[in-house]
Enzyme design. Structure first.
Site, short mmCIF file in Angstrom:
data_model
loop_
_atom_site.label_atom_id
_atom_site.label_comp_id
_atom_site.label_asym_id
_atom_site.label_seq_id
_atom_site.Cartn_x
_atom_site.Cartn_y
_atom_site.Cartn_z
N LYS A 130 0.86 -1.19 0.00
CA LYS A 130 0.00 0.00 0.00
C LYS A 130 0.88 1.22 0.00
O LYS A 130 2.02 1.17 0.47
CB LYS A 130 -0.90 0.03 1.25
P1 NAD Z 1 -13.44 7.24 -2.65
O1 NAD Z 1 -12.43 8.30 -2.40
O2 NAD Z 1 -13.93 7.01 -4.03
O3 NAD Z 1 -14.75 7.45 -1.73
C1 NAD Z 1 -14.70 7.62 -0.35
C2 NAD Z 1 -16.06 8.11 0.10
O4 NAD Z 1 -16.13 8.12 1.50
C3 NAD Z 1 -16.39 9.52 -0.35
O5 NAD Z 1 -17.78 9.60 -0.66
C4 NAD Z 1 -16.10 10.36 0.89
O6 NAD Z 1 -16.79 11.59 0.91
C5 NAD Z 1 -16.58 9.40 1.94
N1 NAD Z 1 -16.06 9.64 3.27
C6 NAD Z 1 -14.81 9.89 3.67
N2 NAD Z 1 -14.76 10.03 5.00
C7 NAD Z 1 -16.03 9.87 5.44
C8 NAD Z 1 -16.62 9.90 6.70
N3 NAD Z 1 -15.90 10.12 7.79
N4 NAD Z 1 -17.96 9.67 6.79
C9 NAD Z 1 -18.71 9.43 5.70
N5 NAD Z 1 -18.18 9.38 4.46
C10 NAD Z 1 -16.86 9.60 4.34
O7 NAD Z 1 -12.78 5.92 -2.03
P2 NAD Z 1 -13.15 4.41 -2.39
O8 NAD Z 1 -12.25 3.95 -3.47
O9 NAD Z 1 -14.63 4.26 -2.53
O10 NAD Z 1 -12.65 3.68 -1.06
C11 NAD Z 1 -13.44 3.63 0.12
C12 NAD Z 1 -12.91 2.53 1.01
O11 NAD Z 1 -12.91 1.29 0.29
C13 NAD Z 1 -11.47 2.71 1.50
O12 NAD Z 1 -11.36 2.10 2.77
C14 NAD Z 1 -10.65 1.90 0.50
O13 NAD Z 1 -9.41 1.49 1.02
C15 NAD Z 1 -11.60 0.73 0.29
N6 NAD Z 1 -11.40 -0.03 -0.94
C16 NAD Z 1 -11.47 0.57 -2.16
C17 NAD Z 1 -11.30 -0.20 -3.30
C18 NAD Z 1 -11.44 0.38 -4.68
O14 NAD Z 1 -11.40 -0.38 -5.65
N7 NAD Z 1 -11.66 1.68 -4.84
C19 NAD Z 1 -11.03 -1.57 -3.20
C20 NAD Z 1 -10.97 -2.15 -1.93
C21 NAD Z 1 -11.17 -1.38 -0.81
#
Ligand code: NAD
Length: 428
Positions: free
Chosen positions: A113
């Protein structure tokens, strides 16, 4: 509504949370002290500092990280996070989860990461491109299709992955698409990758509901985070007949007991600078309330440590499907177990993303373009098989799905280490 909570517990160290579950699984596997150390310690930790010139002509300095947790089962794989709260313990935990995630679904990858401490929302496209290129340059000897393959995470997406690929390719004098996944289609990306994590979350939710005997038609869902993972999870679950009654992002939390029209909400958010704030026909509530609503399914899809000892007693969901990485801290485990809430852990629930990243990496290497039907079918097969294996392991050892997933993943990596050690011995 019940009590209101802050989202993050500042005292929680996500790497420690990972280790707590790791040690429970290590006991079940009967691992030696040396084996525990070699499985849990990152193989490499890189701390970076670099500067870029901002649009106003000023030089700004940034701190960044890349942690390679393991390369035992294959090249390390893991996203890059742009966020103001990035820190080494978070990156270490996220890197370890990537190792367990790839292993639990049987992919030939290790875990890594990376992250940069920054606020991407306040930066221009040009500044973000410079930041990504500077980070890539600093890690040019670390990245590589057979060494370490990044992907998007919070705050990064296909643009950043395209810049990374371009910067890496320039140094190597030719296009090397397979150095990174999550790219735009015309930059060597894969069909189905953008929505893969949310699709995976929905596949896993459907499988879990079936096992729990809950009818998905009209089952209620609350989703924290409406970014890539939360939005696509909402879309696919809505299409499966579930009722999304609460959603949130960093700016707003909305409650709609009758169920959101998810297509309208997505269109609104896209037009509204990727925020749900101000969406009509829903009631704004306090952010912490979403986590304790009386719903069938709770999907934390924002960030780590949002379900903790401080609020777990009030969680009313029957099923938690972890879209985010590490949303449930270890101090909440006992209460969850006691309340009989079923939690599908992050390393299984959100593995759809890395699985389709693997397909993208394969397509780049084989110079192929796969149809989206093939990608979605293979994704479903892998997740269904993995879910079954984790469920069976949980029944065998009478443990949670999380511990069962750790047991499976750690056994695979431990066996890989033993195989490598034997090969090393036979070379001497
Ligand atoms: P992103 O940046 O696209 O979206 C994050 C969302 O969470 C946004 O809507 C943001 O406004 C919201 N957010 C942030 N802090 C918040 C809070 N305190 N309360 C409510 N909403 C909040 O990110 P993503 O890619 O969707 O990733 C989200 C999670 O999923 C992370 O933990 C990431 O590690 C995990 N993840 C992502 C992927 C991927 O393919 N994108 C894969 C596996 C895991």
């Amino acid at each position: 509504m019940t009590a209101i909570y802050t989202e993050q517990h500042p005292a929680i160290n996500p790497y420690e949370s990972m280790l707590e579950r790791f040690n429970v699984a290590a006991d079940i596997l009967g691992l030696s002290t040396a084996k525990r150390k070699s499985l849990s310690t990152p193989a490499k930790q890189i701390i970076l500092n670099f500067s870029i010139i901002m649009d106003n002509g000023e030089e700004r300095n940034f701190d960044g990280y890349r942690v390679i947790h393991s390369t035992v089962l294959g090249p390390s794989k893991g996203g890059i996070r742009f966020d103001k709260d990035v820190n080494i313990d978070e990156v270490k935990a996220l890197a370890a989860w990537m190792t367990w995630k790839s292993a639990v679904v049987g992919l030939p990858f290790g875990g890594a990461k990376g992250g940069i401490i920054c606020n991407p929302k306040t930066m221009s496209k040009t500044e973000l491109e410079k930041l990504t290129r500077a980070y890539t340059k600093a890690l040019i000897d670390i990245f590589g299709p057979n060494k370490d393959v990044p992907a998007p995470d919070m705050g990064t997406g296909a643009d950043e992955m395209g810049w990374l690929m371009d910067e890496y390719s320039q140094v190597h004098g030719k296009k090397i698409y397979s150095v990174v996944t999550g790219k735009h289609l015309d930059a060597g990306g894969s069909l189905g990758r953008t929505e893969a994590t949310g699709r995976g979350v929905s596949i896993i939710t459907m499988l879990a509901l079936k096992r729990l005997g809950i009818n998905p038609e009209g089952a209620t869902v609350a989703i924290q985070g409406f970014g890539n993972v939360g939005m696509h999870s909402a879309l696919f679950l809505h299409e499966h007949g579930l009722k999304i009654v609460a959603v949130s992002d960093i700016h707003e939390t909305l409650y709609c007991p009758a169920g959101f029209n998810i297509h309208h909400l997505i269109a609104y958010s896209k037009k509204n600078n990727n925020s749900i704030k101000g969406f009509p026909d829903a009631t704004p509530i306090e952010s912490g309330e979403l986590l304790v609503l009386p719903v069938d399914v709770l999907i934390p899809a924002a960030r780590e440590d949002v379900i903790t000892a401080a609020n777990v007693n009030d969680v009313k969901a029957k099923l938690i499907v972890e879209g985010a990485n590490g949303p449930t801290s270890a101090d909440a485990d006992e209460v969850i177990q006691h309340k009989g809430i079923v939690v599908v852990p992050d390393i299984l629930a959100n593995a759809g993303g890395v699985t389709v990243s693997y397909f993208e990496w394969l397509q780049n290497r084989l110079d192929e373009k796969w149809e989206v039907e093939k990608i979605n079918r293979l994704l479903e097969e892998i997740l269904e098989r993995s879910f079954g294996e984790v469920f069976d392991m949980a029944e065998k050892h009478k443990v949670s799905l999380r511990i069962a997933a750790y047991v499976i993943a750690m056994k695979r990596v431990a066996d890989g280490q033993d195989k490598n050690a034997k090969a090393l011995n036979s070379n001497i």
